[in-house]
Design an enzyme around this catalytic site. Structure first.
Site, PDB file in Angstrom:
ATOM      1  N   LYS A 180       0.900  -1.182   0.000  1.00 61.82           N
ATOM      2  CA  LYS A 180       0.000   0.000   0.000  1.00 61.82           C
ATOM      3  C   LYS A 180       0.924   1.214   0.000  1.00 61.82           C
ATOM      4  O   LYS A 180       1.368   1.675   1.046  1.00 61.82           O
ATOM      5  CB  LYS A 180      -0.882  -0.032   1.249  1.00 61.82           C
ATOM      6  N   GLU A 183      -0.529   7.453  -1.323  1.00 60.69           N
ATOM      7  CA  GLU A 183      -1.517   7.877  -2.315  1.00 60.69           C
ATOM      8  C   GLU A 183      -1.067   9.143  -3.047  1.00 60.69           C
ATOM      9  O   GLU A 183      -1.675   9.543  -4.022  1.00 60.69           O
ATOM     10  CB  GLU A 183      -2.882   8.094  -1.648  1.00 60.69           C
ATOM     11  N   CYS A 288      13.800  11.275   5.657  1.00 55.57           N
ATOM     12  CA  CYS A 288      13.772  10.949   7.096  1.00 55.57           C
ATOM     13  C   CYS A 288      15.169  11.021   7.688  1.00 55.57           C
ATOM     14  O   CYS A 288      15.320  11.054   8.903  1.00 55.57           O
ATOM     15  CB  CYS A 288      13.186   9.575   7.316  1.00 55.57           C
ATOM     16  N   GLU A 389       8.974  17.593  13.872  1.00 50.43           N
ATOM     17  CA  GLU A 389       9.561  17.213  12.590  1.00 50.43           C
ATOM     18  C   GLU A 389       8.905  18.100  11.536  1.00 50.43           C
ATOM     19  O   GLU A 389       7.687  18.016  11.317  1.00 50.43           O
ATOM     20  CB  GLU A 389       9.280  15.738  12.278  1.00 50.43           C
TER      21      GLU A 389
END
Ligand code: NAD
Length: 504
Positions: A180, A183, A288, A389
């Site tokens: 997955k 999107e 990241c 973050e």
């Protein structure tokens, strides 16, 4: 205007998804971040569509686990060749949906290729152990077996590489996979699914379902999904870990980060400034492992600020497809505005704004989601720009007096993904690698992403679960061991004995 619809990849075919009674078919917009235009729509899987993908993977798992290691490896080698051959097309797909510059997109594909290459060595990595004569004429051995159907849920920022941290190893170990992807940049997953099929992977071994929380929640609950690998932000990583484990699944969930780069006064300041600018603004700070806090010890700050300003002024921000661009746009307008909001907040909270990227405009791209590189100095640990973050091209410099203060600052942060130290003092570097409480450490290396044969993962709020991703941890995550004790019939073994088996 949207020109195409991106469908799911299930059982070797692309399809838009057939809703079950009571389910609603939904779609999401996919933007070109450089122009701000909607370039496609992506189908969002319903629970029924996810079930279809999991059933396809469960059927394929029956036969795939019995396919010989030699045949599995041959398919992986073929896939490796195809990714290598099509790397420029794949990089273009990445740039069009993510926005990162072409060189960065190619580098991403190549870091993914390294994991595929690692997975090609699966024969050696899954070898078991064997002990002869553990008792009289009794042998004992361990074997590594696949888990069955495993799922991967991935973030927008590395749409090729992060899924490649997962599925090549999972598939090589004999599992079947349901991905997955994000999107926001979904096309890369379908591109890779086609390459896997071209490499000879049987239908159902690799499936892609697109979508949002609806799809993720069904994967987390589905009784036929044995394990979940997740990479994304910390709140969602925690949710995935808690929900997945509550449903009895093995889960590794990698979360967000706030990576510090400590610069000691003895460091090579030109080198440190190059590294801070590269690691802070590369991929518009949407990595990241990006550096978001520069911790300048003692006299380092006054030397670094002018060197940084000089370098930032020369950075070329533009459409990632332009050869001259060094930094592209952010992923969406909402995210761009959120990051710009942090700049407003940093000013309001009293940090010194040394370089302001908010007013940047890119010629010919008035609607792109651009934000210029931004540098703050004298950032305090209680400010939001230090604590959160930001995930954009905003670098904060914090001034501390001593090495010990720098270590205390980093070790006090809830995140612990990556960290770097810049120094010419070997003793300080050795002390640092021993004391620092962070999962991935760089010594004069600003983005210490481990090679595929080591494992990737942070500590604390940057990872939930026991095993890091790829490398040996990846193989262990996607397999379970079985210990076999065997004795072949011999008349001498006859006789009832109610005692507990002992080997002396
Ligand atoms: P995200 O957490 O918003 O999304 C990650 C995935 O989770 C996507 O597939 C998304 O569809 C899904 N998701 C989002 N909200 C959900 C919800 N409420 N319920 C269930 N699923 C949901 O992350 P992102 O914005 O796509 O990516 C950026 C984040 O990922 C940053 O925090 C970054 O630090 C992190 N990241 C971490 C690593 C690492 O290795 N630790 C690597 C890359 C990115």
């Amino acid at each position: 205007m949207a020109t195409k619809t991106i469908g799911h990849w299930i059982d070797g075919k692309v399809h838009a998804g057939v809703p079950r009674a009571g389910e609603e078919l939904r779609h999401g917009d996919v933007f070109n971040p450089a122009t701000g235009e909607v370039q496609a729509q992506v189908a969002f899987a319903t629970a029924g569509v996810v079930d279809e993908a999991v059933e396809s993977a469960a059927r394929a798992a029956q036969t795939w686990r019995a396919v010989s290691i030699a045949k599995r490896t041959k398919i992986l080698f073929a896939f490796r060749q195809l990714v290598d051959k099509h790397q420029h097309e794949l990089a273009r797909v990445l740039t069009l949906e993510h926005g990162k510059v072409t060189g960065d997109a190619l580098a991403e594909v190549n870091r993914g290729l390294e994991v595929i290459e690692f997975a090609c060595g699966i024969a050696d990595l899954t070898k078991g152990e064997y002990s002869e004569n553990v008792s009289t004429e009794v042998d004992s051995y361990s074997i590594r077996q696949p888990l069955g159907v495993v799922a991967g849920i991935t973030p927008f920022n590395f749409p090729a590489m992060v899924p490649m941290w997962m599925y090549p190893i999972a598939i090589a170990c004999g599992n079947t996979f349901v991905l997955k992807p994000s999107e926001r940049d979904p096309s890369c997953a379908n591109f890779c699914a086609q390459l896997l099929a071209d490499a000879g992977l049987p239908p159902g071994v690799f499936n892609v379902v697109h979508g949002d929380k609806v799809a993720v929640d069904r994967l987390l609950e589905h009784p036929k999904v044995a394990a979940i690998s997740f990479v994304g932000s910390t709140p969602i990583a925690r949710y995935i870990y808690e929900t997945g484990t509550r449903h009895g699944k093995r889960v590794q969930a990698l979360g967000g980060a706030k990576n510090h780069m400590i610069v000691l006064p003895d460091a090579d300041m030109e080198l440190a400034a190059d590294a801070a600018v590269s690691a802070g603004y590369g991929s518009a700070g949407e990595r990241c492992m990006a550096i978001s806090v520069l911790v300048a010890v003692g006299s380092a700050a006054d030397k670094l600020v002018p060197l940084m300003k000089e370098r930032i002024a020369k950075l070329k921000v533009g459409d990632g497809l332009e050869a001259s661009s060094e930094m592209g746009p952010l992923i969406t307008k909402v995210h761009r505005d959120k990051v710009a909001g942090y700049v407003d907040r940093g000013v309001a909270e009293g940090a010194d704004l040394v370089v302001d990227g908010r007013a940047l405009s890119v010629a010919g791209r008035p609607n792109g989601f651009f934000l210029g590189p931004t540098l703050f100095d004298r950032v305090q640990p209680n400010m939001a720009i230090y604590q959160d973050e930001i995930f954009g091209p905003v670098l904060s410099m914090t001034r501390v007096g001593t090495y010990n203060e720098a270590i205390a600052l980093v070790n006090g942060n809830p995140y612990a993904n990556g960290v770097a130290l810049f120094t010419n003092d070997g003793g300080a570097a050795r002390k640092f690698q021993h004391e620092i409480e962070v999962g991935m450490v760089g010594i004069n290396v600003p983005i210490p992403v481990p090679m595929a044969y080591y494992s990737f993962g942070g500590w604390k709020a940057s990872l939930f679960g026991d095993l890091h991703i790829h490398g040996r941890d990846g193989v262990h995550f996607y397999t379970r061991t079985k210990a076999v004790t065997s004795r072949w019939p011999d008349p001498r073994h006859r006789g009832v004995n109610l005692g507990f088996p002992q080997n002396r």
